[in-house]
Every structure is written in C-alpha cells, then in structure tokens.
Design a protein around this motif. Structure first.
Motif, PDB file in Angstrom:
ATOM      1  N   LYS A  36       0.821  -1.207   0.000  1.00 14.26           N
ATOM      2  CA  LYS A  36       0.000   0.000   0.000  1.00 14.26           C
ATOM      3  C   LYS A  36       0.858   1.262   0.000  1.00 14.26           C
ATOM      4  CE  LYS A  36      -4.252  -1.802   2.052  1.00 14.26           C
ATOM      5  NZ  LYS A  36      -5.243  -1.657   3.170  1.00 14.26           N
ATOM      6  N   ALA A  37       1.993   1.203   0.694  1.00 18.33           N
ATOM      7  CA  ALA A  37       2.906   2.344   0.678  1.00 18.33           C
ATOM      8  C   ALA A  37       3.448   2.565  -0.729  1.00 18.33           C
ATOM      9  CB  ALA A  37       4.046   2.116   1.665  1.00 18.33           C
ATOM     10  N   TYR A  38       3.792   1.484  -1.405  1.00 14.82           N
ATOM     11  CA  TYR A  38       4.273   1.583  -2.789  1.00 14.82           C
ATOM     12  C   TYR A  38       3.197   2.163  -3.695  1.00 14.82           C
ATOM     13  CZ  TYR A  38       5.525  -0.072  -7.473  1.00 14.82           C
ATOM     14  OH  TYR A  38       5.796  -0.159  -8.817  1.00 14.82           O
ATOM     15  N   GLN A  39       1.948   1.718  -3.515  1.00 17.03           N
ATOM     16  CA  GLN A  39       0.852   2.228  -4.339  1.00 17.03           C
ATOM     17  C   GLN A  39       0.605   3.710  -4.070  1.00 17.03           C
ATOM     18  OE1 GLN A  39      -0.661   0.464  -6.812  1.00 17.03           O
ATOM     19  NE2 GLN A  39      -1.513   2.481  -7.330  1.00 17.03           N
ATOM     20  N   THR A  40       0.846   4.150  -2.840  1.00 20.40           N
ATOM     21  CA  THR A  40       0.711   5.573  -2.514  1.00 20.40           C
ATOM     22  C   THR A  40       1.681   6.414  -3.332  1.00 20.40           C
ATOM     23  OG1 THR A  40       0.001   5.076  -0.251  1.00 20.40           O
ATOM     24  CG2 THR A  40       0.872   7.286  -0.666  1.00 20.40           C
ATOM     25  N   PHE A  41       2.923   5.946  -3.460  1.00 23.66           N
ATOM     26  CA  PHE A  41       3.898   6.672  -4.263  1.00 23.66           C
ATOM     27  C   PHE A  41       3.526   6.647  -5.741  1.00 23.66           C
ATOM     28  CE2 PHE A  41       6.410   6.329  -0.433  1.00 23.66           C
ATOM     29  CZ  PHE A  41       7.191   7.471  -0.450  1.00 23.66           C
ATOM     30  N   CYS A  42       2.979   5.534  -6.208  1.00 17.79           N
ATOM     31  CA  CYS A  42       2.514   5.470  -7.602  1.00 17.79           C
ATOM     32  C   CYS A  42       1.389   6.469  -7.855  1.00 17.79           C
ATOM     33  CB  CYS A  42       2.040   4.057  -7.931  1.00 17.79           C
ATOM     34  SG  CYS A  42       3.355   2.816  -8.023  1.00 17.79           S
ATOM     35  N   ASP A  43       0.451   6.549  -6.914  1.00 16.29           N
ATOM     36  CA  ASP A  43      -0.670   7.481  -7.067  1.00 16.29           C
ATOM     37  C   ASP A  43      -0.189   8.928  -7.075  1.00 16.29           C
ATOM     38  OD1 ASP A  43      -2.380   5.322  -7.106  1.00 16.29           O
ATOM     39  OD2 ASP A  43      -2.886   5.450  -4.982  1.00 16.29           O
ATOM     40  N   MET A  44       0.837   9.231  -6.276  1.00 18.32           N
ATOM     41  CA  MET A  44       1.371  10.582  -6.235  1.00 18.32           C
ATOM     42  C   MET A  44       2.171  10.903  -7.495  1.00 18.32           C
ATOM     43  SD  MET A  44       0.379  12.157  -3.516  1.00 18.32           S
ATOM     44  CE  MET A  44      -0.338  11.809  -1.913  1.00 18.32           C
ATOM     45  N   ARG A  45       2.925   9.928  -7.983  1.00 24.11           N
ATOM     46  CA  ARG A  45       3.775  10.149  -9.156  1.00 24.11           C
ATOM     47  C   ARG A  45       2.939  10.290 -10.418  1.00 24.11           C
ATOM     48  NH1 ARG A  45       9.003   8.666 -11.288  1.00 24.11           N
ATOM     49  NH2 ARG A  45       9.174   9.945 -13.159  1.00 24.11           N
ATOM     50  N   ALA A  78      -0.558  10.842 -10.848  1.00 23.58           N
ATOM     51  CA  ALA A  78      -1.915  11.198 -10.415  1.00 23.58           C
ATOM     52  C   ALA A  78      -2.865  11.334 -11.597  1.00 23.58           C
ATOM     53  CB  ALA A  78      -1.874  12.499  -9.618  1.00 23.58           C
ATOM     54  N   GLU A  79      -2.367  11.805 -12.743  1.00 24.64           N
ATOM     55  CA  GLU A  79      -3.239  12.036 -13.905  1.00 24.64           C
ATOM     56  C   GLU A  79      -3.729  10.735 -14.529  1.00 24.64           C
ATOM     57  OE1 GLU A  79      -1.065  14.465 -16.592  1.00 24.64           O
ATOM     58  OE2 GLU A  79      -1.139  16.250 -15.303  1.00 24.64           O
ATOM     59  N   THR A  80      -3.026   9.630 -14.272  1.00 26.39           N
ATOM     60  CA  THR A  80      -3.443   8.337 -14.824  1.00 26.39           C
ATOM     61  C   THR A  80      -3.891   7.375 -13.721  1.00 26.39           C
ATOM     62  OG1 THR A  80      -1.133   7.563 -14.761  1.00 26.39           O
ATOM     63  CG2 THR A  80      -1.915   8.553 -16.827  1.00 26.39           C
ATOM     64  N   ASP A  81      -4.264   7.949 -12.569  1.00 25.76           N
ATOM     65  CA  ASP A  81      -4.749   7.148 -11.438  1.00 25.76           C
ATOM     66  C   ASP A  81      -3.753   6.083 -11.004  1.00 25.76           C
ATOM     67  OD1 ASP A  81      -7.160   8.550 -11.365  1.00 25.76           O
ATOM     68  OD2 ASP A  81      -8.059   7.239 -12.880  1.00 25.76           O
ATOM     69  N   GLY A  82      -2.471   6.440 -10.998  1.00 23.96           N
ATOM     70  CA  GLY A  82      -1.455   5.525 -10.508  1.00 23.96           C
ATOM     71  C   GLY A  82      -0.894   4.587 -11.546  1.00 23.96           C
ATOM     72  N   GLU A  83      -1.387   4.650 -12.787  1.00 23.36           N
ATOM     73  CA  GLU A  83      -0.856   3.804 -13.856  1.00 23.36           C
ATOM     74  C   GLU A  83       0.452   4.394 -14.369  1.00 23.36           C
ATOM     75  OE1 GLU A  83      -2.028   0.856 -14.819  1.00 23.36           O
ATOM     76  OE2 GLU A  83      -3.564   1.019 -13.258  1.00 23.36           O
ATOM     77  N   ALA A  84       1.460   3.534 -14.568  1.00 19.58           N
ATOM     78  CA  ALA A  84       2.799   3.989 -14.914  1.00 19.58           C
ATOM     79  C   ALA A  84       2.850   4.714 -16.249  1.00 19.58           C
ATOM     80  CB  ALA A  84       3.755   2.806 -14.932  1.00 19.58           C
ATOM     81  N   VAL A  85       3.668   5.763 -16.294  1.00 21.27           N
ATOM     82  CA  VAL A  85       3.935   6.529 -17.505  1.00 21.27           C
ATOM     83  C   VAL A  85       5.446   6.606 -17.680  1.00 21.27           C
ATOM     84  CG1 VAL A  85       3.690   8.756 -18.674  1.00 21.27           C
ATOM     85  CG2 VAL A  85       1.848   7.909 -17.204  1.00 21.27           C
TER      86      VAL A  85
END
Length: 317
Positions: free
Chosen positions: A25-34, A36-43
């Motif tokens: 969940k901590a990892y997903q929090t950083f993904c969501d912050m990084r 944010a425009e794609t709802d945590g999906e990697a770019v």
C-alpha cells in the motif's frame, strides 16, 4: 475555543497507520502521487508512453514503446533510493509532524538508519518543499523583515580581553541575513543576503507594484518608498503604529529561531537557505492537517527532479 492544532482535525495520519498499511500500500501511494493524472498507472519518463509491462519481482516497469526500464522513483528526488517505501512514507510523516523541524539524528533513530541517510533525506525533502516557492509573486499587504544568523564570536574569558562584538572588525564575516517577505494571511518567501539592505532588488522581483509594504525602521528599507506604498513602524517606540506592523514576519523568525535553538542547533553556513525555506513552508501550512501536509510533501518529492546537490546518500568532496 480549542486551537486547531489541538483538535482531532489536525491529526489525519499517524505512524501507526503508515506501518500498518504494509509495503504494498505504501508503494501504491507513491505510484498514485507520481502518476496522479493516470490514477497511478505507470507513464514512461523517457517517452511518455502510458503502456508498460510490470516487472513485479523488482517493482519496475518496462515501456512498450522505447523498452526503457524505470521505477516509480526514477527521475525524481528519490532516485536510487534504498529505503523501503514504508520507511520513506514514515520519514515524511515524522518530518511534517515536527512543528520546529526534525533533527536528522532523531530521524535516524526512529527509522533505524544511518545518520548520513537521514541527513540527506531531510535535505531532499526541504529541496522538494521549496520548489513551490520558485517564481512566487506577493501582493496585497506584504510584511518585510530581516534577521541575522551565524558568525557567532565567543567572548573571551577575562573581561579586560573582551571586544565589542557589534563592530564589524570583531566579527567572523560568516554572519548571514535571512529576509522574509510575507503576505498578511497569505504566502511567504525567504531569501539570503549579506546585509538587510541588499534585499531591495529581490523585493522588486517578487512583490507587485500595487502592494503595500510594511517594514521596520531599518535604514535598508528606505529605498522601498520609491516603488511602493511603504509604511514603517519604529520598534523602539511601538510594535504597532496606525496599522503598520511586522508581526507576521516576526512570527516566521520566531519559528526559525526555535528550529535553530531547540532542534537543529546550527543552521547557518551553506544550508541556511534550505532551513529558511522549510520554516516558510511550515508557516504557510500551519493550519493544514498533517495528513494533507504529508501528501503535499510526497507529491512535491515525486515531481522534483534528481537533486544535483543531494544526489546519493552523502555529499561527496
């Protein structure tokens, strides 16, 4: 009436919640912050492609377009990190919870990491926090004041050997002046100069021409009358004179002094600008709950590029 900082509304996140959420969940929090425009999906940071393969065993991604491998912290101020995402998030929460800042030694003990790691990490957070102050323009009623830090000269043991430390010839030359420009009930902007009067060019760059400036009786501020509606207060006579005061600027210096005396003990020298900007950020967000503050710092760290000054886990010669 209860003060905001004493109310339950000021406490929206805790270390207990961080450590209980687990690494995923901590990892997903950083993904969501990084992302944010794609709802945590990697770019992909290299080509901007939104399609990537997930390498779950290493928490990395491989871009479909350019085949570049990257992680959630690639290209950010946390690049090449070794700490777990839980510890990084906990460090941010500990950092924002300190009203007068947090000492690197205390953080190293709380997270069971080396002092060097905690020292560099806290400075990375300060660098990320300060990015929102870049190119900031102030308007309305702006209070301006300066205070000197560093360059302390210890008095001699015997009275007859002591010198007047107020004279320039008896100073070390290391003293620096922190000048704060602060909107009333608004944002603030600090900067570092040698003498208080050297701040006038910075005022021209960051204060609107229709603003009203409040300053004290220091002669360095005399030049402000040529460009702004400037009102002065003589502190040797009164702290408030016909609505003119610098109380909010003094509030900032109160926090910065307490950070120096009570937490860090030494903020002068090459790092004083970072501590000054941290105090400014804390003053600007003093009525924001700690959960939102942690989210703001995390988002700022995810947007900040790799630090040139604090790259790695210790400064190299």
């Amino acid at each position: 009436m209860q003060h905001f900082l004493l109310s339950s509304k000021a406490r929206t996140i805790s270390l207990k919640a961080v450590f209980s959420m687990g690494e995923d969940k901590a990892y997903q929090t950083f993904c969501d912050m990084r992302w944010a425009e794609t709802d945590g999906e990697a770019v992909c940071p290299r080509c901007g492609c939104t399609e990537s393969y997930s390498i779950a065993t290493r928490r990395k991604f491989k871009c479909v377009g350019c085949h570049h491998q990257y992680s959630v912290t690639s290209g950010t101020i946390f690049a090449s990190r070794k700490m777990s995402f839980t510890d990084l998030l906990a460090a941010i929460v500990i950092f924002v919870n300190g009203a007068k800042g947090v000492a690197a030694l205390q953080l190293s003990r709380d997270l069971d990491c080396q002092y060097k790691t905690a020292f560099v990490l806290t400075h990375k957070l300060r660098e990320a926090m300060a990015r929102e102050q870049m190119d900031r323009q102030l308007n309305g009623v702006v209070e301006i004041d300066g205070a000197y830090f560093g360059g302390h000269v210890k008095p001699e043991n015997r009275k007859e050997d002591r010198k007047d430390r107020r004279l320039k010839m008896n100073q070390t030359g290391k003293r620096q002046c922190v000048v704060i420009m602060r909107e009333r009930n608004g944002k603030s902007l600090p900067f570092i100069v040698r003498n208080e009067g050297d701040a006038v060019p910075y005022v021209r760059d960051h204060v609107g021409t229709v603003a009203t400036i409040m300053a004290d009786e220091g002669t360095g501020w005399d030049a402000l009358h040529a460009g702004w509606d400037t009102r002065r207060v003589n502190h040797s006579v009164a702290f408030l004179d016909n609505g003119a005061c610098t109380n909010q600027a003094e509030s900032y210096f109160s926090r910065l002094r307490r950070m120096e005396v009570g937490t860090h003990h030494h903020i002068a020298g090459p790092y004083i600008g970072q501590y000054a900007r941290e105090a400014s950020w804390r003053e600007d967000n003093r009525r924001v709950d700690n959960g939102t503050q942690a989210a703001m710092v995390t988002a700022a760290a995810m947007e900040a590029p790799v630090s040139r000054q604090w790259k790695g886990y210790w400064q190299r010669g």
